[in-house]
Write a protein that holds these residues in place. Sequence first.
Motif, PDB file in Angstrom:
ATOM      1  N   ALA A  18      27.201 128.656 -23.325  1.00 55.95           N
ATOM      2  CA  ALA A  18      27.122 128.056 -24.656  1.00 55.95           C
ATOM      3  C   ALA A  18      28.476 127.517 -25.079  1.00 55.95           C
ATOM      4  O   ALA A  18      28.577 126.428 -25.668  1.00 55.95           O
ATOM      5  CB  ALA A  18      26.620 129.092 -25.660  1.00 55.95           C
ATOM      6  N   ALA A  19      29.535 128.248 -24.768  1.00 50.35           N
ATOM      7  CA  ALA A  19      30.889 127.799 -25.115  1.00 50.35           C
ATOM      8  C   ALA A  19      31.241 126.516 -24.354  1.00 50.35           C
ATOM      9  O   ALA A  19      31.919 125.639 -24.898  1.00 50.35           O
ATOM     10  CB  ALA A  19      31.897 128.896 -24.813  1.00 50.35           C
ATOM     11  N   SER A  20      30.774 126.395 -23.118  1.00 49.55           N
ATOM     12  CA  SER A  20      31.053 125.178 -22.357  1.00 49.55           C
ATOM     13  C   SER A  20      30.354 123.978 -22.975  1.00 49.55           C
ATOM     14  O   SER A  20      30.898 122.861 -22.987  1.00 49.55           O
ATOM     15  CB  SER A  20      30.616 125.348 -20.896  1.00 49.55           C
ATOM     16  OG  SER A  20      29.207 125.290 -20.756  1.00 49.55           O
ATOM     17  N   LEU A  21      29.177 124.182 -23.498  1.00 48.50           N
ATOM     18  CA  LEU A  21      28.449 123.102 -24.151  1.00 48.50           C
ATOM     19  C   LEU A  21      29.157 122.678 -25.435  1.00 48.50           C
ATOM     20  O   LEU A  21      29.336 121.485 -25.708  1.00 48.50           O
ATOM     21  CB  LEU A  21      27.019 123.546 -24.448  1.00 48.50           C
ATOM     22  CG  LEU A  21      26.056 122.485 -24.964  1.00 48.50           C
ATOM     23  CD1 LEU A  21      25.895 121.351 -23.978  1.00 48.50           C
ATOM     24  CD2 LEU A  21      24.700 123.107 -25.276  1.00 48.50           C
ATOM     25  N   SER A  22      29.593 123.657 -26.195  1.00 44.31           N
ATOM     26  CA  SER A  22      30.344 123.360 -27.415  1.00 44.31           C
ATOM     27  C   SER A  22      31.643 122.631 -27.078  1.00 44.31           C
ATOM     28  O   SER A  22      32.020 121.660 -27.737  1.00 44.31           O
ATOM     29  CB  SER A  22      30.631 124.655 -28.174  1.00 44.31           C
ATOM     30  OG  SER A  22      31.418 124.421 -29.313  1.00 44.31           O
ATOM     31  N   GLY A  63      30.783 128.862 -32.662  1.00 46.14           N
ATOM     32  CA  GLY A  63      30.686 127.777 -33.624  1.00 46.14           C
ATOM     33  C   GLY A  63      29.530 126.837 -33.347  1.00 46.14           C
ATOM     34  O   GLY A  63      29.330 125.855 -34.076  1.00 46.14           O
ATOM     35  N   LEU A  64      28.753 127.115 -32.311  1.00 47.07           N
ATOM     36  CA  LEU A  64      27.610 126.284 -31.970  1.00 47.07           C
ATOM     37  C   LEU A  64      26.456 126.586 -32.925  1.00 47.07           C
ATOM     38  O   LEU A  64      26.042 127.731 -33.075  1.00 47.07           O
ATOM     39  CB  LEU A  64      27.176 126.586 -30.528  1.00 47.07           C
ATOM     40  CG  LEU A  64      26.147 125.676 -29.864  1.00 47.07           C
ATOM     41  CD1 LEU A  64      26.733 124.290 -29.604  1.00 47.07           C
ATOM     42  CD2 LEU A  64      25.684 126.305 -28.546  1.00 47.07           C
ATOM     43  N   LEU A 106      17.313 114.142 -26.884  1.00 48.71           N
ATOM     44  CA  LEU A 106      17.843 114.515 -25.581  1.00 48.71           C
ATOM     45  C   LEU A 106      18.160 116.008 -25.521  1.00 48.71           C
ATOM     46  O   LEU A 106      18.692 116.583 -26.485  1.00 48.71           O
ATOM     47  CB  LEU A 106      19.121 113.731 -25.273  1.00 48.71           C
ATOM     48  CG  LEU A 106      18.953 112.325 -24.686  1.00 48.71           C
ATOM     49  CD1 LEU A 106      20.294 111.607 -24.654  1.00 48.71           C
ATOM     50  CD2 LEU A 106      18.353 112.396 -23.283  1.00 48.71           C
ATOM     51  N   GLY A 107      17.831 116.616 -24.391  1.00 48.13           N
ATOM     52  CA  GLY A 107      18.166 118.016 -24.157  1.00 48.13           C
ATOM     53  C   GLY A 107      18.331 118.268 -22.675  1.00 48.13           C
ATOM     54  O   GLY A 107      18.005 117.416 -21.843  1.00 48.13           O
ATOM     55  N   GLY A 108      18.820 119.436 -22.326  1.00 50.93           N
ATOM     56  CA  GLY A 108      19.028 119.778 -20.927  1.00 50.93           C
ATOM     57  C   GLY A 108      17.919 120.620 -20.334  1.00 50.93           C
ATOM     58  O   GLY A 108      17.633 120.536 -19.151  1.00 50.93           O
ATOM     59  N   ASP A 109      17.303 121.496 -21.143  1.00 48.17           N
ATOM     60  CA  ASP A 109      16.262 122.408 -20.669  1.00 48.17           C
ATOM     61  C   ASP A 109      16.710 123.155 -19.423  1.00 48.17           C
ATOM     62  O   ASP A 109      16.013 123.208 -18.416  1.00 48.17           O
ATOM     63  CB  ASP A 109      14.963 121.650 -20.411  1.00 48.17           C
ATOM     64  CG  ASP A 109      13.818 122.585 -20.041  1.00 48.17           C
ATOM     65  OD1 ASP A 109      13.854 123.764 -20.441  1.00 48.17           O
ATOM     66  OD2 ASP A 109      12.883 122.131 -19.342  1.00 48.17           O
ATOM     67  N   GLY A 165      26.067 128.724 -10.409  1.00 48.31           N
ATOM     68  CA  GLY A 165      25.150 127.654 -10.051  1.00 48.31           C
ATOM     69  C   GLY A 165      25.612 126.296 -10.556  1.00 48.31           C
ATOM     70  O   GLY A 165      26.757 126.118 -10.961  1.00 48.31           O
ATOM     71  N   MET A 166      24.691 125.347 -10.548  1.00 50.14           N
ATOM     72  CA  MET A 166      24.942 123.981 -11.005  1.00 50.14           C
ATOM     73  C   MET A 166      23.636 123.432 -11.593  1.00 50.14           C
ATOM     74  O   MET A 166      22.564 123.874 -11.209  1.00 50.14           O
ATOM     75  CB  MET A 166      25.358 123.064  -9.854  1.00 50.14           C
ATOM     76  CG  MET A 166      26.628 123.383  -9.150  1.00 50.14           C
ATOM     77  SD  MET A 166      26.900 122.135  -7.849  1.00 50.14           S
ATOM     78  CE  MET A 166      28.230 122.929  -6.930  1.00 50.14           C
ATOM     79  N   PRO A 167      23.718 122.448 -12.496  1.00 50.29           N
ATOM     80  CA  PRO A 167      24.885 121.701 -12.975  1.00 50.29           C
ATOM     81  C   PRO A 167      25.463 122.232 -14.291  1.00 50.29           C
ATOM     82  O   PRO A 167      26.502 121.778 -14.718  1.00 50.29           O
ATOM     83  CB  PRO A 167      24.301 120.305 -13.190  1.00 50.29           C
ATOM     84  CG  PRO A 167      22.911 120.572 -13.659  1.00 50.29           C
ATOM     85  CD  PRO A 167      22.455 121.801 -12.909  1.00 50.29           C
ATOM     86  N   GLY A 168      24.758 123.171 -14.932  1.00 53.17           N
ATOM     87  CA  GLY A 168      25.251 123.757 -16.167  1.00 53.17           C
ATOM     88  C   GLY A 168      24.829 122.992 -17.416  1.00 53.17           C
ATOM     89  O   GLY A 168      24.387 121.852 -17.354  1.00 53.17           O
ATOM     90  N   LEU A 169      24.992 123.661 -18.551  1.00 48.83           N
ATOM     91  CA  LEU A 169      24.604 123.056 -19.825  1.00 48.83           C
ATOM     92  C   LEU A 169      25.440 121.833 -20.162  1.00 48.83           C
ATOM     93  O   LEU A 169      24.963 120.908 -20.823  1.00 48.83           O
ATOM     94  CB  LEU A 169      24.729 124.075 -20.962  1.00 48.83           C
ATOM     95  CG  LEU A 169      23.808 125.299 -20.943  1.00 48.83           C
ATOM     96  CD1 LEU A 169      23.955 126.076 -22.241  1.00 48.83           C
ATOM     97  CD2 LEU A 169      22.362 124.911 -20.727  1.00 48.83           C
TER      98      LEU A 169
END
Length: 307
Positions: free
Chosen positions: A45-49, A79-80, A252-255, A267-271
């Motif tokens: 989640a932090a990587s997405l933020s 903060g997300l 748009l979303g990643g799911d 793993g890959m590719p991540g959020l």
Amino acid sequence: MVRTVLGDRRPDLLGRTDYHEHLRHVSPLLPGEELDDPDRSEQEAASLSGAGVDAIVDLTPIGLGRDPAFLRAVSERTGLGIVMATGVHREAHYPQDHPVRALDERRLQQRFVRDVRESAIADAEPLAEPVRAGILKVGIGYWSISAFEARVLDAAAAAHAATGVPVACHLELGSAAWEASDRLARAGVARDRQVLAHCDRNPDPGLHAELAAAGCYLGYDGVARPKHWPDSTVLDCLVEVAARGGADRLLLGGDVARRSSYVSYGGMPGLAYLPERFLPRLRERAPELETRIMCDNPARLLAFAPR
């Protein structure tokens, strides 16, 4: 307003929103792919933020590992913004002995309404602090709506009427879009309060333009899946639908719901793939669409007046 796990906020303050993710997820359909480590999910989640996304809709419904207290804690620490779902997924996710199968339409509706108005529950116990849902999640099978799924759709429609929150419907491989939307519409969910998830798994711009013209929101969440289609297919379809008048209905979303797809699990590719890899291509191809799709449209969909 938009209802997040930290409380209600103005839609214009939601920011860049990824409309479909899963921070915790456990299903018998995905053995070995459980998202059950809170530290790793928080890292993701932090990587997405950090990649520039301000908010997500966590579409994990009841019975599949949803953890309201965890979602609240992640939102506080990263903060997300997080909009949590209530609802029930398609039938295949629930074993025959799963408690949710024993709930009739009235009890399903009551459960959904309580999650929105009062608080979700974890392990059948009240949370220390209320965490309320801001969207309803339902699902159907591949070109099919089972009796169980029909009951869930009708219960969600009744809960929508009682609360005003929108309804997100999982379409298996993008099939039965009109059939699911029609069922929800007959039950009282206006098309512009529906989001049809996985529309891009059936990348048919003509179909999508028709659905958008009727008012439905179209969930595009199939990027980073080259074994099925390249990202260019998703991008081409999205741009074509926008050109046909559907720009105000695209999301748009990643799911990303598997541990093998989380960077934090190795793993890959991540959020962060969506903002780091796909959005730059959208920006280059059709820069006028990014703000509409990432900010304006999700804010409009998620906003509701409490009933």
